[in-house]
Motif scaffolding. Structure first.
Motif, PDB file in Angstrom:
ATOM      1  N   ILE A   1       0.837  -1.209   0.000  1.00  0.00           N
ATOM      2  CA  ILE A   1       0.000   0.000   0.000  1.00  0.00           C
ATOM      3  C   ILE A   1       0.866   1.250   0.000  1.00  0.00           C
ATOM      4  CG2 ILE A   1      -1.665   1.313   1.361  1.00  0.00           C
ATOM      5  CD1 ILE A   1      -2.764  -1.403   2.337  1.00  0.00           C
ATOM      6  N   ASN A   2       1.925   1.228   0.799  1.00  0.00           N
ATOM      7  CA  ASN A   2       2.819   2.379   0.883  1.00  0.00           C
ATOM      8  C   ASN A   2       3.494   2.662  -0.455  1.00  0.00           C
ATOM      9  OD1 ASN A   2       4.360   4.461   2.227  1.00  0.00           O
ATOM     10  ND2 ASN A   2       6.084   3.072   2.169  1.00  0.00           N
ATOM     11  N   LEU A   3       3.978   1.618  -1.097  1.00  0.00           N
ATOM     12  CA  LEU A   3       4.678   1.804  -2.375  1.00  0.00           C
ATOM     13  C   LEU A   3       3.709   2.144  -3.500  1.00  0.00           C
ATOM     14  CD1 LEU A   3       7.379  -1.011  -2.160  1.00  0.00           C
ATOM     15  CD2 LEU A   3       7.625   1.433  -1.716  1.00  0.00           C
ATOM     16  N   ALA A   4       2.503   1.556  -3.457  1.00  0.00           N
ATOM     17  CA  ALA A   4       1.497   1.926  -4.461  1.00  0.00           C
ATOM     18  C   ALA A   4       1.116   3.395  -4.301  1.00  0.00           C
ATOM     19  CB  ALA A   4       0.267   1.030  -4.325  1.00  0.00           C
TER      20      ALA A   4
ATOM     21  N   LEU B   1      12.842   4.647 -10.142  1.00  0.00           N
ATOM     22  CA  LEU B   1      12.095   4.225  -8.965  1.00  0.00           C
ATOM     23  C   LEU B   1      10.661   3.860  -9.330  1.00  0.00           C
ATOM     24  CD1 LEU B   1      12.370   3.832  -5.921  1.00  0.00           C
ATOM     25  CD2 LEU B   1      11.680   6.214  -5.612  1.00  0.00           C
ATOM     26  N   PHE B   2      10.029   4.663 -10.181  1.00  0.00           N
ATOM     27  CA  PHE B   2       8.653   4.372 -10.599  1.00  0.00           C
ATOM     28  C   PHE B   2       8.614   3.064 -11.376  1.00  0.00           C
ATOM     29  CE2 PHE B   2       4.971   4.501 -13.321  1.00  0.00           C
ATOM     30  CZ  PHE B   2       3.982   5.056 -12.532  1.00  0.00           C
ATOM     31  N   ASP B   3       9.545   2.886 -12.308  1.00  0.00           N
ATOM     32  CA  ASP B   3       9.568   1.691 -13.152  1.00  0.00           C
ATOM     33  C   ASP B   3       9.830   0.437 -12.325  1.00  0.00           C
ATOM     34  OD1 ASP B   3       9.356   0.832 -15.965  1.00  0.00           O
ATOM     35  OD2 ASP B   3      11.408   0.120 -15.671  1.00  0.00           O
ATOM     36  N   ASP B   4      10.812   0.489 -11.427  1.00  0.00           N
ATOM     37  CA  ASP B   4      11.126  -0.672 -10.584  1.00  0.00           C
ATOM     38  C   ASP B   4       9.964  -1.042  -9.675  1.00  0.00           C
ATOM     39  OD1 ASP B   4      13.616  -0.701 -11.733  1.00  0.00           O
ATOM     40  OD2 ASP B   4      14.650   0.219 -10.033  1.00  0.00           O
ATOM     41  N   THR B   5       9.322  -0.029  -9.098  1.00  0.00           N
ATOM     42  CA  THR B   5       8.200  -0.285  -8.192  1.00  0.00           C
ATOM     43  C   THR B   5       7.012  -0.874  -8.935  1.00  0.00           C
ATOM     44  OG1 THR B   5       8.902   1.576  -6.805  1.00  0.00           O
ATOM     45  CG2 THR B   5       6.682   0.737  -6.464  1.00  0.00           C
ATOM     46  N   LEU B   6       6.755  -0.367 -10.138  1.00  0.00           N
ATOM     47  CA  LEU B   6       5.635  -0.865 -10.927  1.00  0.00           C
ATOM     48  C   LEU B   6       5.825  -2.342 -11.245  1.00  0.00           C
ATOM     49  CD1 LEU B   6       3.012   0.186 -12.222  1.00  0.00           C
ATOM     50  CD2 LEU B   6       4.307   0.550 -14.335  1.00  0.00           C
TER      51      LEU B   6
ATOM     52  N   VAL C   1      12.909  -3.815  -4.429  1.00  0.00           N
ATOM     53  CA  VAL C   1      12.668  -2.410  -4.732  1.00  0.00           C
ATOM     54  C   VAL C   1      13.047  -1.584  -3.509  1.00  0.00           C
ATOM     55  CG1 VAL C   1      10.276  -2.439  -3.928  1.00  0.00           C
ATOM     56  CG2 VAL C   1      10.963  -0.786  -5.670  1.00  0.00           C
ATOM     57  N   GLU C   2      13.330  -0.319  -3.733  1.00  0.00           N
ATOM     58  CA  GLU C   2      13.719   0.572  -2.639  1.00  0.00           C
ATOM     59  C   GLU C   2      12.463   1.124  -1.960  1.00  0.00           C
ATOM     60  OE1 GLU C   2      15.626   4.971  -2.581  1.00  0.00           O
ATOM     61  OE2 GLU C   2      16.909   3.457  -3.516  1.00  0.00           O
ATOM     62  N   ASN C   3      12.411   0.985  -0.631  1.00  0.00           N
ATOM     63  CA  ASN C   3      11.249   1.499   0.080  1.00  0.00           C
ATOM     64  C   ASN C   3      11.420   2.978   0.410  1.00  0.00           C
ATOM     65  OD1 ASN C   3      12.999   1.638   2.265  1.00  0.00           O
ATOM     66  ND2 ASN C   3      12.066  -0.043   3.394  1.00  0.00           N
ATOM     67  N   GLY C   4      10.490   3.516   1.207  1.00  0.00           N
ATOM     68  CA  GLY C   4      10.522   4.941   1.507  1.00  0.00           C
ATOM     69  C   GLY C   4      11.728   5.376   2.311  1.00  0.00           C
TER      70      GLY C   4
ATOM     71  N   GLY D   1      14.736   4.195   1.751  1.00  0.00           N
ATOM     72  CA  GLY D   1      15.931   3.961   0.945  1.00  0.00           C
ATOM     73  C   GLY D   1      16.529   2.588   1.124  1.00  0.00           C
ATOM     74  N   VAL D   2      15.776   1.661   1.752  1.00  0.00           N
ATOM     75  CA  VAL D   2      16.250   0.297   1.994  1.00  0.00           C
ATOM     76  C   VAL D   2      15.669  -0.634   0.933  1.00  0.00           C
ATOM     77  CG1 VAL D   2      16.319  -1.610   3.650  1.00  0.00           C
ATOM     78  CG2 VAL D   2      16.413   0.754   4.463  1.00  0.00           C
ATOM     79  N   GLN D   3      16.512  -1.540   0.421  1.00  0.00           N
ATOM     80  CA  GLN D   3      16.045  -2.508  -0.560  1.00  0.00           C
ATOM     81  C   GLN D   3      15.221  -3.591   0.133  1.00  0.00           C
ATOM     82  OE1 GLN D   3      16.622  -2.333  -3.945  1.00  0.00           O
ATOM     83  NE2 GLN D   3      17.603  -0.356  -3.561  1.00  0.00           N
ATOM     84  N   VAL D   4      13.996  -3.797  -0.328  1.00  0.00           N
ATOM     85  CA  VAL D   4      13.111  -4.809   0.252  1.00  0.00           C
ATOM     86  C   VAL D   4      12.607  -5.720  -0.857  1.00  0.00           C
ATOM     87  CG1 VAL D   4      12.387  -3.370   2.185  1.00  0.00           C
ATOM     88  CG2 VAL D   4      11.101  -3.275   0.046  1.00  0.00           C
ATOM     89  N   ASN D   5      12.336  -6.967  -0.479  1.00  0.00           N
ATOM     90  CA  ASN D   5      11.793  -7.940  -1.427  1.00  0.00           C
ATOM     91  C   ASN D   5      10.270  -7.876  -1.361  1.00  0.00           C
ATOM     92  OD1 ASN D   5      11.489  -9.987  -3.259  1.00  0.00           O
ATOM     93  ND2 ASN D   5      12.106 -11.624  -1.882  1.00  0.00           N
TER      94      ASN D   5
END
Length: 251
Positions: free
Chosen positions: A61-64, A102-107, A116-119, A121-125
């Motif tokens: 939800i946060n990343l969306a 960031l937009f492309d990777d998150t999508l 992907v990088e979270n809010g 700046g940490v890489q999360v699966n």
């Protein structure tokens, strides 16, 4: 002698019957206790699953939701870059590059799962978003995003190309709000899917707790019945012993 043999035989039969009843009771209690343990473990497992699902869904939800902000940041960076023309502002290009990536990777992570990088700046699966409607929205978003991304890549490779800049601005003007609305709908759908999933798990959890309580009441009732029967048996044995003593005295 005959009376004595008869009493011995009757006592032996009663002891065998009592032993069978005790074994049957213990088997029932062991099965009930095992069932109670299984229910307790099920409740613990459901607690773990719900907690894990909430953590994953919160990230999704946060990343969306962040995607909505990125659509506007990309638009701002392109317009800021255009205002600097004909000179080239590397800051705008750097910010634009980071926002696009960031937009492309998150999508793609939302659609297929991935790192992907979270809010913070940490890489999360991030697991892929589940549900037919969210996946359809992600496919729509990819179709809307693809021409924008290609135009921005052309602009990044040719920052002084006025035609590439004009095409990018035109695409953003026509597609940016559509993409933003799609991201809004995606965030709402992910929230709803999460809510339904958690509600289902909590219903199962409540059912397991109710079954565990009923099973506990069953075990307690069995024990109380057995104690009462033991009390009655002790009372009967005491009366029988008193009668035998009286018979011996009379004899």
């Amino acid at each position: 002698v005959r009376n004595y043999d008869s009493r011995c035989l009757r006592g032996f039969i009663m002891k065998q019957s009592e032993a069978s009843e005790v074994q049957a009771m213990y088997r029932g209690l062991l099965l009930a206790a095992a069932f109670f343990l299984v229910l307790d473990l099920s409740v613990l497992a459901l607690n773990f699953v719900i907690s894990s699902q909430l953590a994953i869904s919160a990230q999704q939800i946060n990343l969306a939701g962040r995607q909505r902000m990125l659509t506007q940041r990309i638009n701002k960076d392109v317009l800021g870059f255009a205002l600097e023309q004909p000179s080239i502002n590397d800051d705008y290009l750097s910010d634009l590059t980071n926002s696009v990536k960031l937009f492309d990777d998150t999508l793609h992570a939302l659609a297929y799962g991935g790192v992907v990088e979270n809010g913070k700046g940490v890489q999360v699966n991030l697991p892929a978003v589940e549900g037919e409607t969210p996946q359809k929205l992600l496919r729509d978003a990819m179709q809307q995003w693809l021409p924008i991304r290609n135009a921005i890549q052309t602009l990044q490779n040719q920052p002084q190309n006025a035609q590439a800049l004009a095409i990018t601005i035109q695409l953003l003007h026509s597609q940016n709000m559509t993409l933003l609305n799609t991201m809004n709908h995606l965030t709402t759908e992910v929230e709803q899917v999460t809510h339904h999933r958690v509600q289902t798990m909590r219903t199962l959890q409540t059912g397991a707790i109710i079954l565990a309580l009923l099973n506990f009441i069953f075990i307690l009732r069995k024990l109380l019945m057995r104690l009462r029967r033991y009390g009655e048996q002790l009372e009967a044995n005491a009366k029988e012993l008193a009668n035998r003593n009286q018979e011996l005295v009379l004899a």
